[in-house]
Design an enzyme around this catalytic site. Structure first.
Site, PDB file in Angstrom:
ATOM      1  N   CYS A 113       0.821  -1.220   0.000  1.00 11.10           N
ATOM      2  CA  CYS A 113       0.000   0.000   0.000  1.00 11.10           C
ATOM      3  C   CYS A 113       0.851   1.265   0.000  1.00 11.10           C
ATOM      4  O   CYS A 113       0.349   2.348  -0.262  1.00 11.10           O
ATOM      5  CB  CYS A 113      -0.911  -0.017   1.217  1.00 11.10           C
ATOM      6  SG  CYS A 113      -2.040  -1.417   1.223  1.00 11.10           S
ATOM      7  N   HIS A 257      -3.249   7.151   1.264  1.00 11.75           N
ATOM      8  CA  HIS A 257      -3.645   5.831   0.767  1.00 11.75           C
ATOM      9  C   HIS A 257      -5.011   5.531   1.377  1.00 11.75           C
ATOM     10  O   HIS A 257      -5.239   5.764   2.569  1.00 11.75           O
ATOM     11  CB  HIS A 257      -2.623   4.771   1.186  1.00 11.75           C
ATOM     12  CG  HIS A 257      -3.185   3.393   1.194  1.00 11.75           C
ATOM     13  ND1 HIS A 257      -3.772   2.817   0.097  1.00 11.75           N
ATOM     14  CD2 HIS A 257      -3.252   2.479   2.192  1.00 11.75           C
ATOM     15  CE1 HIS A 257      -4.203   1.612   0.417  1.00 11.75           C
ATOM     16  NE2 HIS A 257      -3.894   1.381   1.669  1.00 11.75           N
ATOM     17  N   ASN A 287     -10.171  -0.603  -0.894  1.00 11.45           N
ATOM     18  CA  ASN A 287      -8.734  -0.405  -0.755  1.00 11.45           C
ATOM     19  C   ASN A 287      -8.069  -0.987  -1.996  1.00 11.45           C
ATOM     20  O   ASN A 287      -8.058  -2.194  -2.191  1.00 11.45           O
ATOM     21  CB  ASN A 287      -8.276  -1.137   0.503  1.00 11.45           C
ATOM     22  CG  ASN A 287      -6.797  -0.969   0.775  1.00 11.45           C
ATOM     23  OD1 ASN A 287      -5.996  -0.914  -0.152  1.00 11.45           O
ATOM     24  ND2 ASN A 287      -6.450  -0.893   2.032  1.00 11.45           N
TER      25      ASN A 287
HETATM   26  N1  ACO Z   1     -18.496  -8.728   8.387  1.00  8.41           N
HETATM   27  C1  ACO Z   1     -18.999  -8.933   9.611  1.00  8.41           C
HETATM   28  N2  ACO Z   1     -18.253  -9.224  10.694  1.00  8.41           N
HETATM   29  C2  ACO Z   1     -16.928  -9.287  10.510  1.00  8.41           C
HETATM   30  C3  ACO Z   1     -16.330  -9.066   9.263  1.00  8.41           C
HETATM   31  C4  ACO Z   1     -17.181  -8.782   8.174  1.00  8.41           C
HETATM   32  N3  ACO Z   1     -16.691  -8.557   6.963  1.00  8.41           N
HETATM   33  N4  ACO Z   1     -14.987  -9.188   9.411  1.00  8.41           N
HETATM   34  C5  ACO Z   1     -14.761  -9.474  10.691  1.00  8.41           C
HETATM   35  N5  ACO Z   1     -15.940  -9.533  11.358  1.00  8.41           N
HETATM   36  C6  ACO Z   1     -16.172  -9.810  12.747  1.00  8.41           C
HETATM   37  C7  ACO Z   1     -15.126 -10.702  13.368  1.00  8.41           C
HETATM   38  O1  ACO Z   1     -15.435 -12.060  13.102  1.00  8.41           O
HETATM   39  C8  ACO Z   1     -15.295 -10.372  14.825  1.00  8.41           C
HETATM   40  O2  ACO Z   1     -16.399 -11.041  15.295  1.00  8.41           O
HETATM   41  P1  ACO Z   1     -16.294 -11.768  16.711  1.00  8.41           P
HETATM   42  O3  ACO Z   1     -15.851 -10.699  17.696  1.00  8.41           O
HETATM   43  O4  ACO Z   1     -17.652 -12.285  16.910  1.00  8.41           O
HETATM   44  O5  ACO Z   1     -15.235 -12.818  16.500  1.00  8.41           O
HETATM   45  C9  ACO Z   1     -15.641  -8.889  14.798  1.00  8.41           C
HETATM   46  O6  ACO Z   1     -16.066  -8.599  13.468  1.00  8.41           O
HETATM   47  C10 ACO Z   1     -14.483  -8.055  15.091  1.00  8.41           C
HETATM   48  O7  ACO Z   1     -13.420  -8.632  14.322  1.00  8.41           O
HETATM   49  P2  ACO Z   1     -12.012  -8.014  14.421  1.00  8.41           P
HETATM   50  O8  ACO Z   1     -11.105  -8.512  13.364  1.00  8.41           O
HETATM   51  O9  ACO Z   1     -11.552  -8.053  15.828  1.00  8.41           O
HETATM   52  O10 ACO Z   1     -12.487  -6.637  13.992  1.00  8.41           O
HETATM   53  P3  ACO Z   1     -11.851  -5.267  14.327  1.00  8.41           P
HETATM   54  O11 ACO Z   1     -12.618  -4.640  15.390  1.00  8.41           O
HETATM   55  O12 ACO Z   1     -10.361  -5.367  14.472  1.00  8.41           O
HETATM   56  O13 ACO Z   1     -12.166  -4.661  12.933  1.00  8.41           O
HETATM   57  C11 ACO Z   1     -11.034  -4.161  10.952  1.00  8.41           C
HETATM   58  C12 ACO Z   1     -11.591  -5.275  11.765  1.00  8.41           C
HETATM   59  C13 ACO Z   1     -12.214  -3.340  10.392  1.00  8.41           C
HETATM   60  C14 ACO Z   1     -10.185  -4.668   9.800  1.00  8.41           C
HETATM   61  C15 ACO Z   1     -10.188  -3.291  11.889  1.00  8.41           C
HETATM   62  O14 ACO Z   1      -9.206  -4.088  12.493  1.00  8.41           O
HETATM   63  C16 ACO Z   1      -9.563  -2.176  11.141  1.00  8.41           C
HETATM   64  O15 ACO Z   1     -10.223  -1.231  10.834  1.00  8.41           O
HETATM   65  N6  ACO Z   1      -8.276  -2.336  10.890  1.00  8.41           N
HETATM   66  C17 ACO Z   1      -7.591  -1.383  10.076  1.00  8.41           C
HETATM   67  C18 ACO Z   1      -6.910  -2.179   9.059  1.00  8.41           C
HETATM   68  C19 ACO Z   1      -7.465  -1.929   7.721  1.00  8.41           C
HETATM   69  O16 ACO Z   1      -8.574  -1.470   7.554  1.00  8.41           O
HETATM   70  N7  ACO Z   1      -6.622  -2.268   6.763  1.00  8.41           N
HETATM   71  C20 ACO Z   1      -6.893  -2.095   5.394  1.00  8.41           C
HETATM   72  C21 ACO Z   1      -5.881  -2.854   4.547  1.00  8.41           C
HETATM   73  S1  ACO Z   1      -4.260  -2.674   5.075  1.00  8.41           S
HETATM   74  C22 ACO Z   1      -3.802  -1.128   4.593  1.00  8.41           C
HETATM   75  O17 ACO Z   1      -4.349  -0.596   3.656  1.00  8.41           O
HETATM   76  C23 ACO Z   1      -2.699  -0.480   5.337  1.00  8.41           C
END
Ligand code: ACO
Length: 330
Positions: A113, A257, A287
């Site tokens: 990225c 990004h 993304n």
């Molecule tokens: N739909 C519904 N539920 C989902 C999904 C989905 N697509 N994906 C994950 N979940 C659920 C998980 O199963 C989990 O459920 P549980 O608690 O019952 O097990 C819950 O959502 C939370 O999952 P986590 O992975 O802990 O979710 P988190 O709160 O960390 O959110 C996310 C995930 C949105 C990716 C978050 O970590 C985030 O915003 N991270 C930033 C990273 C990012 O967005 N990167 C983009 C690509 S990398 C880059 O460009 C640098």
């Protein structure tokens, strides 16, 4: 002083739109979850006949036309991607051949990225040193083909899209162009955002065993990415501002990004700026990794959000982790 001036810009995304509602039919997810956690409403995915080089050709042709240039005027191609058509050679030589360029230098750059900012930094050096005068810089990705559209892989499947953006960089002796670039990395986060296989770590580098173990699909430690991104984006934006003695109020637009809308919003809060100053189009494209910044630049310019002599700041964060910024006087 020789500067790399942006004289052409363009972008291209596949026709096929995949909405959050479309994804609800394939896995246990919801428009509400995706929108709240990422800001994404839809993304574009290629059809069977389209690859990253095809999208790159379309974006490059638009950029060349906007610069009033022909492919044979280009003297270097830099293709920033993690999803080239083939493992090797990379996509740059496909662009050289398909656009009918001279037998110029053409290479791929892989920094996930952060790839486009890294590529802009490399192109800037070639122009500042006088090694090249006209560079085609591309960011292009086809990520949809590496994702598994099922509940087990829903955390990644909903985030990524396909697309391409391209810039034409030319030598300029006025005070506009790339003012600075800053690049960083921290390899201890290698496994926090990665696609383990194929790779020479494995003997053989690709096998059914690796696929059976799911090592051919990308993994992300979302929370670790989020925590680091919201720290490194402000750091590297401030680094660009300080290096050039530019105040935030003198910046027309910050173009990050497009990782996740919540990351951009957290960066805005930490920097004390409004979201009117930070460009976001992730709701339309998801993304698109190395393509996200040139697509955003192309759209923001078309929307008239910056004009000649304005300062803009590009900033990226991604796998590695890597991060970087560029200050540009348009
Ligand atoms: N739909 C519904 N539920 C989902 C999904 C989905 N697509 N994906 C994950 N979940 C659920 C998980 O199963 C989990 O459920 P549980 O608690 O019952 O097990 C819950 O959502 C939370 O999952 P986590 O992975 O802990 O979710 P988190 O709160 O960390 O959110 C996310 C995930 C949105 C990716 C978050 O970590 C985030 O915003 N991270 C930033 C990273 C990012 O967005 N990167 C983009 C690509 S990398 C880059 O460009 C640098």
């Amino acid at each position: 002083m020789r500067r790399a001036k942006i004289t052409g810009i363009g972008h291209s995304v596949p026709d096929r739109v995949v909405t959050n509602a479309d994804l609800e039919k394939l896995m246990d997810t919801s428009d509400e979850w995706i929108t709240e956690r990422s800001g994404i409403k839809e993304r574009h995915h290629v059809d069977e006949s389209t690859s990253a080089s095809d999208l790159a050709i379309e974006a490059s042709t638009i950029a060349l036309d906007s610069a009033g240039m022909n492919p044979e005027d280009v003297d270097l191609v830099i293709f920033c991607t993690i999803s080239s058509d083939y493992f090797f050679p990379g996509g740059a030589v496909q662009i050289q051949e398909k656009l009918g360029m001279k037998n110029i230098g053409a290479f791929d750059l892989r920094a996930a990225c952060s790839g486009f900012v890294y590529g802009l930094s490399v192109a800037d050096q070639f122009i500042r040193t006088g090694a090249h005068d006209t560079i085609l810089l591309i960011g292009a990705e086809v990520q949809s083909v590496a994702l598994e559209f099922d509940t087990d892989h829903r955390d990644m499947a909903v985030l990524f899209g396909d697309g391409a953006g391209a810039l034409i960089l030319q030598t300029s002796d006025d005070d506009s162009g790339v003012l600075s670039t800053h690049l960083h990395s921290d390899g201890k986060h290698l496994q926090d955002l990665w696609l383990p296989a194929p790779g020479s770590k494995y003997k053989p580098f690709m096998s059914k065993k690796l696929i059976d173990e799911g090592l051919h699909t990308p993994y992300m430690n979302g929370r670790e990415v989020y925590k680091n991104a919201v720290t490194r984006f402000p750091e590297v934006i401030h680094e660009a501002l300080t290096h050039n003695g530019i105040a935030l109020e003198d910046v027309a637009l910050v173009i990050p990004h497009q990782a996740n809308l919540r990351i951009s919003q957290a960066v805005a809060r930490r920097m004390g700026i409004g979201m009117d100053k930070i460009y976001s189009n992730i709701h339309k494209y998801g993304n698109t990794t190395a393509a996200s910044i040139p697509i955003a630049m192309s759209e923001a310019f078309a929307e008239g959000l910056f004009k000649s002599s304005d300062n803009i700041i590009l900033a990226a964060f991604g796998a590695g982790f890597t991060w970087g910024s560029a200050a540009i006087r348009w």
